[in-house]
Structures are given as C-alpha cells and as structure tokens.
Scaffold this motif. Structure first.
Motif, PDB file in Angstrom:
ATOM      1  N   ALA A 161      25.408   1.581  34.376  1.00 11.92           N
ATOM      2  CA  ALA A 161      25.660   2.143  33.046  1.00 11.92           C
ATOM      3  C   ALA A 161      24.554   1.767  32.064  1.00 11.92           C
ATOM      4  CB  ALA A 161      27.008   1.668  32.526  1.00 11.92           C
ATOM      5  N   ALA A 162      24.045   0.546  32.162  1.00  8.88           N
ATOM      6  CA  ALA A 162      22.975   0.123  31.259  1.00  8.88           C
ATOM      7  C   ALA A 162      21.726   0.971  31.455  1.00  8.88           C
ATOM      8  CB  ALA A 162      22.659  -1.356  31.487  1.00  8.88           C
ATOM      9  N   VAL A 163      21.415   1.264  32.708  1.00 10.40           N
ATOM     10  CA  VAL A 163      20.232   2.077  33.007  1.00 10.40           C
ATOM     11  C   VAL A 163      20.446   3.523  32.576  1.00 10.40           C
ATOM     12  CG1 VAL A 163      18.862   3.062  34.887  1.00 10.40           C
ATOM     13  CG2 VAL A 163      19.375   0.613  34.856  1.00 10.40           C
ATOM     14  N   THR A 164      21.579   4.091  32.932  1.00  5.27           N
ATOM     15  CA  THR A 164      21.815   5.497  32.589  1.00  5.27           C
ATOM     16  C   THR A 164      21.893   5.692  31.082  1.00  5.27           C
ATOM     17  OG1 THR A 164      24.208   5.183  32.874  1.00  5.27           O
ATOM     18  CG2 THR A 164      22.973   5.974  34.776  1.00  5.27           C
ATOM     19  N   SER A 165      22.433   4.720  30.368  1.00  4.04           N
ATOM     20  CA  SER A 165      22.495   4.823  28.909  1.00  4.04           C
ATOM     21  C   SER A 165      21.101   4.798  28.302  1.00  4.04           C
ATOM     22  CB  SER A 165      23.342   3.683  28.340  1.00  4.04           C
ATOM     23  OG  SER A 165      23.334   3.704  26.930  1.00  4.04           O
ATOM     24  N   ALA A 166      20.265   3.888  28.800  1.00  2.00           N
ATOM     25  CA  ALA A 166      18.906   3.788  28.278  1.00  2.00           C
ATOM     26  C   ALA A 166      18.119   5.061  28.558  1.00  2.00           C
ATOM     27  CB  ALA A 166      18.200   2.571  28.884  1.00  2.00           C
ATOM     28  N   LEU A 167      18.230   5.572  29.783  1.00  2.00           N
ATOM     29  CA  LEU A 167      17.530   6.802  30.130  1.00  2.00           C
ATOM     30  C   LEU A 167      18.060   7.974  29.314  1.00  2.00           C
ATOM     31  CD1 LEU A 167      17.346   6.410  34.010  1.00  2.00           C
ATOM     32  CD2 LEU A 167      15.450   6.222  32.402  1.00  2.00           C
ATOM     33  N   GLY A 168      19.370   8.001  29.119  1.00  2.00           N
ATOM     34  CA  GLY A 168      19.963   9.081  28.341  1.00  2.00           C
ATOM     35  C   GLY A 168      19.466   9.111  26.914  1.00  2.00           C
ATOM     36  N   ARG A 170      17.945  12.595  27.521  1.00  2.00           N
ATOM     37  CA  ARG A 170      19.202  13.305  27.760  1.00  2.00           C
ATOM     38  C   ARG A 170      19.072  14.822  27.712  1.00  2.00           C
ATOM     39  NH1 ARG A 170      22.073  10.688  24.513  1.00  2.00           N
ATOM     40  NH2 ARG A 170      23.034   9.283  26.046  1.00  2.00           N
ATOM     41  N   GLU A 171      18.546  15.375  26.638  1.00  2.00           N
ATOM     42  CA  GLU A 171      18.541  16.836  26.500  1.00  2.00           C
ATOM     43  C   GLU A 171      17.380  17.477  27.256  1.00  2.00           C
ATOM     44  OE1 GLU A 171      15.842  15.481  23.181  1.00  2.00           O
ATOM     45  OE2 GLU A 171      17.502  14.710  24.391  1.00  2.00           O
ATOM     46  N   ILE A 172      16.498  16.648  27.861  1.00  2.00           N
ATOM     47  CA  ILE A 172      15.363  17.176  28.624  1.00  2.00           C
ATOM     48  C   ILE A 172      15.665  17.101  30.123  1.00  2.00           C
ATOM     49  CG2 ILE A 172      12.881  17.018  29.031  1.00  2.00           C
ATOM     50  CD1 ILE A 172      12.693  15.412  26.409  1.00  2.00           C
ATOM     51  N   LEU A 173      15.902  15.887  30.616  1.00  2.00           N
ATOM     52  CA  LEU A 173      16.223  15.659  32.023  1.00  2.00           C
ATOM     53  C   LEU A 173      17.458  14.760  32.097  1.00  2.00           C
ATOM     54  CD1 LEU A 173      12.648  14.917  33.452  1.00  2.00           C
ATOM     55  CD2 LEU A 173      13.965  17.022  33.756  1.00  2.00           C
ATOM     56  N   PRO A 174      18.643  15.327  32.254  1.00  4.25           N
ATOM     57  CA  PRO A 174      19.856  14.502  32.316  1.00  4.25           C
ATOM     58  C   PRO A 174      19.864  13.592  33.537  1.00  4.25           C
ATOM     59  CG  PRO A 174      20.331  16.782  32.885  1.00  4.25           C
ATOM     60  CD  PRO A 174      18.930  16.764  32.383  1.00  4.25           C
ATOM     61  N   VAL A 175      20.494  12.460  33.389  1.00  7.37           N
ATOM     62  CA  VAL A 175      20.590  11.484  34.474  1.00  7.37           C
ATOM     63  C   VAL A 175      21.670  11.915  35.463  1.00  7.37           C
ATOM     64  CG1 VAL A 175      21.126   9.086  35.059  1.00  7.37           C
ATOM     65  CG2 VAL A 175      19.802   9.621  32.995  1.00  7.37           C
ATOM     66  N   LYS A 176      21.363  11.778  36.746  1.00 11.42           N
ATOM     67  CA  LYS A 176      22.338  12.062  37.801  1.00 11.42           C
ATOM     68  C   LYS A 176      22.485  10.817  38.660  1.00 11.42           C
ATOM     69  CE  LYS A 176      23.601  15.393  41.390  1.00 11.42           C
ATOM     70  NZ  LYS A 176      23.221  16.674  42.051  1.00 11.42           N
ATOM     71  N   VAL A 177      23.664  10.192  38.609  1.00 13.80           N
ATOM     72  CA  VAL A 177      23.906   8.978  39.394  1.00 13.80           C
ATOM     73  C   VAL A 177      24.341   9.370  40.805  1.00 13.80           C
ATOM     74  CG1 VAL A 177      25.285   6.879  39.611  1.00 13.80           C
ATOM     75  CG2 VAL A 177      24.511   7.640  37.358  1.00 13.80           C
ATOM     76  N   LEU A 178      23.678   8.794  41.795  1.00 18.37           N
ATOM     77  CA  LEU A 178      23.950   9.091  43.193  1.00 18.37           C
ATOM     78  C   LEU A 178      24.263   7.796  43.934  1.00 18.37           C
ATOM     79  CD1 LEU A 178      20.947  11.527  43.736  1.00 18.37           C
ATOM     80  CD2 LEU A 178      23.347  12.178  43.468  1.00 18.37           C
ATOM     81  N   CYS A 179      25.216   7.873  44.834  1.00 21.32           N
ATOM     82  CA  CYS A 179      25.587   6.701  45.627  1.00 21.32           C
ATOM     83  C   CYS A 179      24.762   6.690  46.920  1.00 21.32           C
ATOM     84  CB  CYS A 179      27.070   6.719  45.956  1.00 21.32           C
ATOM     85  SG  CYS A 179      27.590   5.311  46.979  1.00 21.32           S
ATOM     86  N   PRO A 180      23.941   5.667  47.152  1.00 24.95           N
ATOM     87  CA  PRO A 180      23.211   5.587  48.414  1.00 24.95           C
ATOM     88  C   PRO A 180      24.176   5.479  49.590  1.00 24.95           C
ATOM     89  CG  PRO A 180      22.346   4.025  46.805  1.00 24.95           C
ATOM     90  CD  PRO A 180      23.637   4.536  46.258  1.00 24.95           C
ATOM     91  N   VAL A 181      23.913   6.217  50.650  1.00 24.49           N
ATOM     92  CA  VAL A 181      24.748   6.164  51.850  1.00 24.49           C
ATOM     93  C   VAL A 181      24.064   5.254  52.869  1.00 24.49           C
ATOM     94  CG1 VAL A 181      25.845   7.487  53.693  1.00 24.49           C
ATOM     95  CG2 VAL A 181      25.564   8.502  51.416  1.00 24.49           C
ATOM     96  N   PRO A 182      24.690   4.153  53.264  1.00 26.03           N
ATOM     97  CA  PRO A 182      24.035   3.252  54.217  1.00 26.03           C
ATOM     98  C   PRO A 182      23.723   3.957  55.530  1.00 26.03           C
ATOM     99  CG  PRO A 182      25.962   2.208  53.229  1.00 26.03           C
ATOM    100  CD  PRO A 182      26.007   3.658  52.841  1.00 26.03           C
ATOM    101  N   GLY A 183      22.504   3.759  56.035  1.00 24.25           N
ATOM    102  CA  GLY A 183      22.161   4.267  57.355  1.00 24.25           C
ATOM    103  C   GLY A 183      22.806   3.407  58.424  1.00 24.25           C
ATOM    104  N   VAL A 184      23.090   4.015  59.571  1.00 23.03           N
ATOM    105  CA  VAL A 184      23.725   3.281  60.675  1.00 23.03           C
ATOM    106  C   VAL A 184      22.608   2.643  61.495  1.00 23.03           C
ATOM    107  CG1 VAL A 184      25.360   3.400  62.582  1.00 23.03           C
ATOM    108  CG2 VAL A 184      25.623   4.927  60.607  1.00 23.03           C
ATOM    109  N   ASN A 185      22.116   1.511  60.985  1.00 19.10           N
ATOM    110  CA  ASN A 185      20.961   0.834  61.567  1.00 19.10           C
ATOM    111  C   ASN A 185      21.388  -0.510  62.146  1.00 19.10           C
ATOM    112  OD1 ASN A 185      18.363   0.108  62.278  1.00 19.10           O
ATOM    113  ND2 ASN A 185      17.790  -0.539  60.227  1.00 19.10           N
ATOM    114  N   LEU A 186      22.280  -0.482  63.108  1.00 17.32           N
ATOM    115  CA  LEU A 186      22.825  -1.718  63.650  1.00 17.32           C
ATOM    116  C   LEU A 186      21.775  -2.548  64.371  1.00 17.32           C
ATOM    117  CD1 LEU A 186      26.189  -0.337  65.111  1.00 17.32           C
ATOM    118  CD2 LEU A 186      25.770  -1.347  62.864  1.00 17.32           C
TER     119      LEU A 186
END
Length: 433
Positions: free
Chosen positions: A173-180, A184-200
């Motif tokens: 939230a701290a990062v997205t708020s600062a970027l926003g 904000r009105e030029i390039l909105p922030v999109k939060v994405l959840c990294p998906v762990p690779g199956v790298n056993l």
C-alpha cells in the motif's frame, strides 16, 4: 544500479526488496510525469492492441506465425545506465529507469513486447527459510558463486521447517500510494500477486548440494524422496496461503508467466463451477515447473525424483509451462505423457531443434531460446541469420516463439540488440510467407 524491477521483462516491480519511497523534488516529479506521458502514448498505439491479439491467438494455439521477444536482461545496464538517470532517490530512480527502458524498447526493438497503460507492481511477499540456510560466496557482479549446503546428514532433516509466507499489504500500500500520487491519471498502478514457480529441485540443491542430490539418486534415494516431499508440502502451503487468502491475481494478460513467455490467453480464467465471478483460483492461472539442475539425468530419474513430486502442484493450475535452460531432447515424451494441461515447453539452446519440433508438433507451444552467445561475444550478423533461418525451417508447422534471454552482456553495444532483432524479424516474415 540496484533496480528491483524484473530483470527480464520489466513486467513487474518487486516492492518486497529495495528502498521505500523517498522524497521527490518538484522538477524530478515533473520529469517522471513527462516520461510517463510518453510511455502512455506508446501504450495507446494501435500496435499494442495488435500484439495483444497476436499473443492470444498464439497462446490459444490458433496462429502459427512465430512470436518474438527480446530481453537484454543483465545487459540493460549497458543500454540505460546511471548516466541516463536524473532522479536521486533510489526508489524513484528505479521507476525512472523503468520508463526509460520502455521508451528505449519502443524506438529500438521491433519485437512483440506489449506495453500496457499501467505500472505493474508485485504484491509484497515475505517468506521465511526452511530452518536451514546455505552460506554462499559470490564471485562478484555477474560472477558465479559457491555455497555450503547445510543438509549434510539424515538427522539434519529434523531441523527443517516450513517457510512462513506472508503478504505484506502495508508495504504494498505504501508503494502503490506513492506511485499513485505521481502517476495516477497517467499510468495507474496494477498490483499483481507473484505465482511461485514449482522449483523443488532448485530448493533441494541449495539445501543438500547439487552434486550430493545427484549422488543421492543412487546412494540414498529414500532421503532424496523425503526431502522432495517435504519441499513440496512447503510449496503447497505457500499456494494455499495465497489462494485461500484471496491474494491471487490473474496472469492471463501482460504477465511474465515462466522462462520467457507472457500470459495472454482467452482460456483463462477457467469457468467457475459456481458460476459468476469470485476469488482467483490456482486453476485460473498459468503455472510453471522447472528442472534446470536435472539437465544431465535420464528421463526416468527426472520423473521419479522430481516430476512425481511436482505433479500434484502443477495439476492445480489451469495451464502449465515447463522448463527453462535445461534441454528436453530425451524428455519431451515424458512431459507430454505426465503433465496435465501442459501448454508451453522451453526449447533451450542445448536442445535438438529437430527433435523438439517432432515431439511438440502442433500440440504444444515451442518456446525456443536461441543462444545468447551470438550477441554476447563476437557479433556476426550473417551467422545469426543462418542460425535463425535453420531453426525456423526445422520447426515449421509448430507454434513457435523466439525468446532471446540470458544476455549477460552485449559488449556495451546496444546496436547488437537492434540488429539481432531486425534479422530475426526478417527471418520470421520469410518463414511465414
């Protein structure tokens, strides 16, 4: 340069590392906004929509026109360096770098990279260790490293614990708020959840040692199976935490989903049995399995000691990509037979192209990684052209994507990237004619 942006594509910034947002002078903020406005204009070009449509057709296996992605990766420092940056705060400096990178791409690389009108930021994830950690000694920047694997004896298994994966919503939230506040009105922030690779196997070799894991296949198979099963249960916990907590986000658009491909597809998310919309599930996502450390073992050993432990995890995803730098010349049949919903397979520089084409045919995406040596060492355009032409001829009829990566240096010559891309684009057009 200390950037925490994704080193391959710039698709996503990892806010769980690096400096927190600092202060910006008014002229620095104006400078960043000017760069962002230029990026926004790039994102609104008709070509971006055309590329999105082409990726969907490719990943849905409806188009055999080869796709092309060029990632300078560690060579970016030789293209957009410290001398090109004007902002002083480390946090904002990385975003200045990101915007410059996008703009340089637009003017110099005619590949199928998509520029979206947004700033992609990763959900910050804090993850503990396995109860034991390897101590490593680095050979310096871009150098090799050695490590002391801590799991030396059978009784050491009792010291292992499951990592505690926790999303850090406050940091995000701290990062997205600062970027926003700036973009904000030029390039909105999109939060994405990294998906762990199956790298056993990658986790296992850091704990046990690469050589020792290979010896264990013969000398101590029960221990290796026990270790792999433990690591698999730990990753199940990670995935469950993200899914049940409602943290997952779709990766079926402009997200880097494996060792080179991006996610655009109409086949995800999967239809819900409940109907309507709801929290994102693992079955709505691309998953990725990898096995670089087992490049030299037989298909049966790969299947027994790794794939059997990966499959319960990979089976949870809607579509699966498999592989990175490891060659699968002798293993394509195994992957096709065992991995459900397999869609993309990595064809590394060390893989036999003809064997890959015969095995993958029109059933799976042929994710070819040409050797980066031709751009990192002495650059001979005519050699590059012949190399690309022969590969495309051998893979004719397949769903091919060409992904240049692992470019650790371009000898401070950005023109090589432009020329390599131009040659490859010409050969793609020739092959598609």
């Amino acid at each position: 340069m200390g950037t925490v942006l994704h080193p391959t594509a710039g698709f996503i910034a990892d806010v769980s590392r690096g400096a927190p947002p600092g202060s910006l002078a008014p002229q620095e903020k104006a400078h960043l906004r000017t760069l962002a406005e230029r990026v926004r204009l790039v994102a609104e070009e008709p070509r971006q929509g055309q590329r999105r449509a082409a990726w969907i057709a490719h990943n849905d296996m409806r188009s055999r026109v080869p796709m092309l992605l060029v990632f300078p990766e560690d060579s970016w420092i030789e293209i957009v360096g410290e001398k090109d940056l004007a902002v002083t705060d480390p946090f904002w400096r990385q975003w200045e770098w990101y915007l410059h990178m996008i703009l340089w791409r637009r003017g110099n690389v005619d590949d199928d990279f998509v520029v979206a009108p947004e700033l992609p930021v990763a959900l910050a994830l804090r993850r503990g260790a396995w109860g034991m950690e390897a101590r490593s000694t680095s050979g310096g920047e871009k150098g090799s490293f050695v490590w002391d694997a801590p799991l030396k004896r059978l009784e050491d298994m009792e010291k292992l614990t499951y990592p505690d994966l926790q999303p850090d919503e406050a940091a995000t939230a701290a990062v997205t708020s600062a970027l926003g506040d700036v973009f904000r009105e030029i390039l909105p922030v999109k939060v994405l959840c990294p998906v762990p690779g199956v790298n056993l196997i990658g986790e296992a070799t850091m704990l046990r040692g690469l050589q020792q894991c290979l010896l264990d296949m013969y000398d101590n198979p029960k221990l290796l199976h026990r270790l792999m099963a433990f690591l698999a249960r730990g990753l199940v916990g990670d995935l469950d935490r993200l899914e049940k907590g409602g943290f997952l986000t779709l990766n079926n658009e402009n997200q880097y989903t494996d060792s080179g491909g991006i996610g655009y597809t109409s086949e995800l998310p999967r239809p819900s049995a409940r109907g309507g919309t709801g929290p994102v599930r693992l079955s709505d996502l691309w998953g990725h399995g990898v096995a670089q450390e087992l490049s030299g073992v037989s298909p049966s050993q790969h299947e027994e000691f790794l794939l059997e432990h990966q499959l319960p995890l990979l089976d949870r995803f809607g579509l699966v990509a498999y592989g990175c730098c490891e060659p699968y010349t002798q293993k394509f049949a195994m992957l096709k037979r065992r991995v459900r919903r397999l869609r993309r397979v990595s064809v590394s520089p060390w893989c036999d192209i003809a064997a890959a084409a015969e095995a993958l045919g029109d059933q799976l995406l042929f994710s070819w990684k040409p050797t980066p040596a031709m751009i990192a060492d002495v650059f001979h355009p005519e050699v590059v052209r012949e190399y690309i032409r022969i590969a495309l001829e051998r893979a004719r009829g397949c769903f091919v994507e060409i992904i240049l990566k692992d470019t650790f240096t371009i000898r401070n010559d950005p023109a090589r990237v432009r020329e390599w891309t131009r040659i490859t684009r010409e050969e793609i057009e020739r092959a598609a004619a």
